[in-house]
Design a protein around this motif. Sequence first.
Motif, PDB file in Angstrom:
ATOM      1  N   HIS A  69      -9.703  21.623  -3.202  1.00 57.38           N
ATOM      2  CA  HIS A  69      -9.445  20.699  -2.093  1.00 57.38           C
ATOM      3  C   HIS A  69      -8.676  19.502  -2.634  1.00 57.38           C
ATOM      4  O   HIS A  69      -9.179  18.769  -3.490  1.00 57.38           O
ATOM      5  CB  HIS A  69     -10.757  20.254  -1.450  1.00 57.38           C
ATOM      6  N   LYS A  79      -7.902  16.817  -1.027  1.00 57.27           N
ATOM      7  CA  LYS A  79      -8.310  15.532  -0.449  1.00 57.27           C
ATOM      8  C   LYS A  79      -8.956  14.626  -1.488  1.00 57.27           C
ATOM      9  O   LYS A  79      -8.932  13.411  -1.352  1.00 57.27           O
ATOM     10  CB  LYS A  79      -9.279  15.753   0.716  1.00 57.27           C
ATOM     11  N   ALA A  80      -9.543  15.217  -2.518  1.00 52.75           N
ATOM     12  CA  ALA A  80     -10.266  14.423  -3.516  1.00 52.75           C
ATOM     13  C   ALA A  80      -9.311  13.638  -4.409  1.00 52.75           C
ATOM     14  O   ALA A  80      -9.675  12.577  -4.923  1.00 52.75           O
ATOM     15  CB  ALA A  80     -11.148  15.328  -4.368  1.00 52.75           C
ATOM     16  N   ALA A 115      -8.201  22.560   6.419  1.00 52.58           N
ATOM     17  CA  ALA A 115      -9.609  22.789   6.774  1.00 52.58           C
ATOM     18  C   ALA A 115     -10.091  21.677   7.690  1.00 52.58           C
ATOM     19  O   ALA A 115     -11.087  21.005   7.414  1.00 52.58           O
ATOM     20  CB  ALA A 115     -10.455  22.856   5.505  1.00 52.58           C
ATOM     21  N   TYR A 175     -18.266  24.445   6.272  1.00 53.66           N
ATOM     22  CA  TYR A 175     -18.489  23.481   5.178  1.00 53.66           C
ATOM     23  C   TYR A 175     -19.899  22.893   5.262  1.00 53.66           C
ATOM     24  O   TYR A 175     -20.227  22.190   6.225  1.00 53.66           O
ATOM     25  CB  TYR A 175     -17.425  22.384   5.246  1.00 53.66           C
ATOM     26  N   GLY A 199     -18.197  25.662   0.869  1.00 60.02           N
ATOM     27  CA  GLY A 199     -18.604  25.065  -0.399  1.00 60.02           C
ATOM     28  C   GLY A 199     -17.807  23.863  -0.847  1.00 60.02           C
ATOM     29  O   GLY A 199     -16.758  23.506  -0.297  1.00 60.02           O
ATOM     30  N   GLY A 200     -18.340  23.217  -1.877  1.00 58.58           N
ATOM     31  CA  GLY A 200     -17.723  22.051  -2.480  1.00 58.58           C
ATOM     32  C   GLY A 200     -18.265  21.907  -3.892  1.00 58.58           C
ATOM     33  O   GLY A 200     -18.963  22.807  -4.403  1.00 58.58           O
ATOM     34  N   THR A 201     -17.980  20.785  -4.501  1.00 55.89           N
ATOM     35  CA  THR A 201     -18.370  20.561  -5.890  1.00 55.89           C
ATOM     36  C   THR A 201     -19.881  20.719  -6.098  1.00 55.89           C
ATOM     37  O   THR A 201     -20.329  21.329  -7.069  1.00 55.89           O
ATOM     38  CB  THR A 201     -17.898  19.157  -6.326  1.00 55.89           C
ATOM     39  N   GLN A 260     -14.256  25.634  -1.669  1.00 53.05           N
ATOM     40  CA  GLN A 260     -13.259  24.570  -1.425  1.00 53.05           C
ATOM     41  C   GLN A 260     -13.524  23.286  -2.217  1.00 53.05           C
ATOM     42  O   GLN A 260     -13.323  22.198  -1.697  1.00 53.05           O
ATOM     43  CB  GLN A 260     -13.262  24.184   0.061  1.00 53.05           C
ATOM     44  N   ALA A 261     -13.969  23.368  -3.443  1.00 53.21           N
ATOM     45  CA  ALA A 261     -14.342  22.145  -4.185  1.00 53.21           C
ATOM     46  C   ALA A 261     -13.126  21.288  -4.541  1.00 53.21           C
ATOM     47  O   ALA A 261     -12.046  21.801  -4.806  1.00 53.21           O
ATOM     48  CB  ALA A 261     -15.092  22.526  -5.450  1.00 53.21           C
ATOM     49  N   GLY A 262     -13.337  19.967  -4.564  1.00 52.20           N
ATOM     50  CA  GLY A 262     -12.262  19.042  -4.906  1.00 52.20           C
ATOM     51  C   GLY A 262     -12.673  17.982  -5.915  1.00 52.20           C
ATOM     52  O   GLY A 262     -11.974  17.720  -6.900  1.00 52.20           O
ATOM     53  N   SER A 263     -13.852  17.382  -5.706  1.00 52.66           N
ATOM     54  CA  SER A 263     -14.273  16.244  -6.542  1.00 52.66           C
ATOM     55  C   SER A 263     -14.457  16.601  -8.015  1.00 52.66           C
ATOM     56  O   SER A 263     -14.409  15.727  -8.881  1.00 52.66           O
ATOM     57  CB  SER A 263     -15.593  15.666  -6.025  1.00 52.66           C
ATOM     58  N   TYR A 269     -21.889  12.322  -7.435  1.00 49.69           N
ATOM     59  CA  TYR A 269     -22.038  13.694  -7.913  1.00 49.69           C
ATOM     60  C   TYR A 269     -22.698  13.744  -9.295  1.00 49.69           C
ATOM     61  O   TYR A 269     -23.344  14.738  -9.632  1.00 49.69           O
ATOM     62  CB  TYR A 269     -20.681  14.403  -7.961  1.00 49.69           C
ATOM     63  N   ASP A 288     -13.045  10.349  -3.459  1.00 50.01           N
ATOM     64  CA  ASP A 288     -11.959  10.544  -2.476  1.00 50.01           C
ATOM     65  C   ASP A 288     -11.438   9.233  -1.873  1.00 50.01           C
ATOM     66  O   ASP A 288     -10.238   8.961  -1.930  1.00 50.01           O
ATOM     67  CB  ASP A 288     -12.380  11.477  -1.332  1.00 50.01           C
TER      68      ASP A 288
HETATM   69  C1  LIG Z   1     -13.911  20.803   4.627  1.00 50.46           C
HETATM   70  C2  LIG Z   1     -14.323  20.400   3.243  1.00 50.46           C
HETATM   71  N1  LIG Z   1     -14.441  21.363   2.313  1.00 50.46           N
HETATM   72  C3  LIG Z   1     -14.839  21.091   1.072  1.00 50.46           C
HETATM   73  C4  LIG Z   1     -15.125  19.790   0.692  1.00 50.46           C
HETATM   74  C5  LIG Z   1     -15.684  19.621  -0.701  1.00 50.46           C
HETATM   75  O1  LIG Z   1     -15.172  18.647  -1.427  1.00 50.46           O
HETATM   76  P1  LIG Z   1     -15.883  18.081  -2.759  1.00 50.46           P
HETATM   77  O2  LIG Z   1     -15.820  19.155  -3.746  1.00 50.46           O
HETATM   78  O3  LIG Z   1     -14.981  16.950  -3.062  1.00 50.46           O
HETATM   79  O4  LIG Z   1     -17.231  17.649  -2.391  1.00 50.46           O
HETATM   80  C6  LIG Z   1     -14.996  18.753   1.611  1.00 50.46           C
HETATM   81  C7  LIG Z   1     -15.318  17.366   1.218  1.00 50.46           C
HETATM   82  O5  LIG Z   1     -15.516  16.467   1.952  1.00 50.46           O
HETATM   83  C8  LIG Z   1     -14.594  19.060   2.930  1.00 50.46           C
HETATM   84  O6  LIG Z   1     -14.481  18.116   3.860  1.00 50.46           O
END
Ligand SMILES: Cc1ncc(COP(=O)(O)O)c(C=O)c1O
Length: 334
Positions: free
Chosen positions: A37, A39-40, A81, A161, A200-202, A215-218, A226, A306
């Motif tokens: 992702h 966005k991070a 997303a 998510y 999913g995410g981080t 979909q991890a970003g952070s 975290y 983010d």
């Molecule tokens: C739609 C979506 N997917 C995945 C993530 C996971 O991101 P992170 O790994 O930064 O927590 C986010 C974070 O807000 C999100 O909004």
Amino acid sequence: MRVHDLPTPALVVEAALLKANLATMASARPGAALRPHVKAHKCTALAREQLAAGHRTFTCATAREVAGMVAAGLGEDLLLANEVLDLSRLRALADLAPAARVTVAVDSEATIDAAASAGVREVLIDVDVGLPRCGCAVDDAAELAARARSRGLHVRGVMGYEGHLMVVTDRDDQRAQVAEAMDRLLLAHAVVGGDVVSAGGTGTYDLHDRVTEVQAGSYALMDTHYAQLGLPFGQALFVEATVISVRERWAVADAGLKAFGMDHGNPTVLGGRVLYLSDEHVTIVPDEGRAVRPGDRVRLVPAHVDPTVALHERMHVVDGAEVLESWPVDLRGW
Ligand SMILES: Cc1ncc(COP(=O)(O)O)c(C=O)c1O
């Protein structure tokens, strides 16, 4: 250039820690098993490092992120997303094809109709898996998929998510709750069909064995929120600030509320304690015995990566005292 010569406040990224984070994730979720992702970090140069680590598909949160990724040559398979109703933005996304592949999340008749009339080709049905945000009810997923298909859209699958479960400190509890959330997503997938199950995410990157991608970003840069989970990702991102005023019991540095996303609380400072932040200032209490003088540098660790990154124009990739590269944070805006 030396880190000490950077104008402050400055976003700095320790190169070795970033590299280690990317490698750790790429070995846990190689290639398309991770859809990083952006966005991070909002930075195409960093996305290119993720590409070099083996990930060719990316997740975006805004139309601006999608357009910026395509302009940077990173548009092979982008997922927006997020729900979009703005027809001019959707048309601009549709116009990126065929050079880029853009899939948009939809969760209602309105978002499906907007995507179809703007010429978007591919969608994912976004499903509510427990986070009170976007996503349709599981029971509505089949009907929405049918509507999307009847409007000529290719339905690639589902996403859901589980953002409310990212920071559950009891891992067994987290695992059980994620499993329940994914039960919901898979029920929807059974009636929607398609090749993609995205979630999913981080905080949950290692708790998913029933989805096609996370979909991890952070994880690339990390933050103190975290850090409490004890994940195998190191703190790579810091805000470098200059001490501009010193009193007997505190020191003041030039990074305030306008340099940090504050929704997860105050940043922490290496070698001291943060008392509070105001617009342009952070007041810190240095550790016992640590003498601080005007002109000294301090490093602060953001609580939420983010929104912190989104406040800065550049991130400087550093190795200790040396600046290796400066990357524009070029995906900011909407
Ligand atoms: C739609 C979506 N997917 C995945 C993530 C996971 O991101 P992170 O790994 O930064 O927590 C986010 C974070 O807000 C999100 O909004």
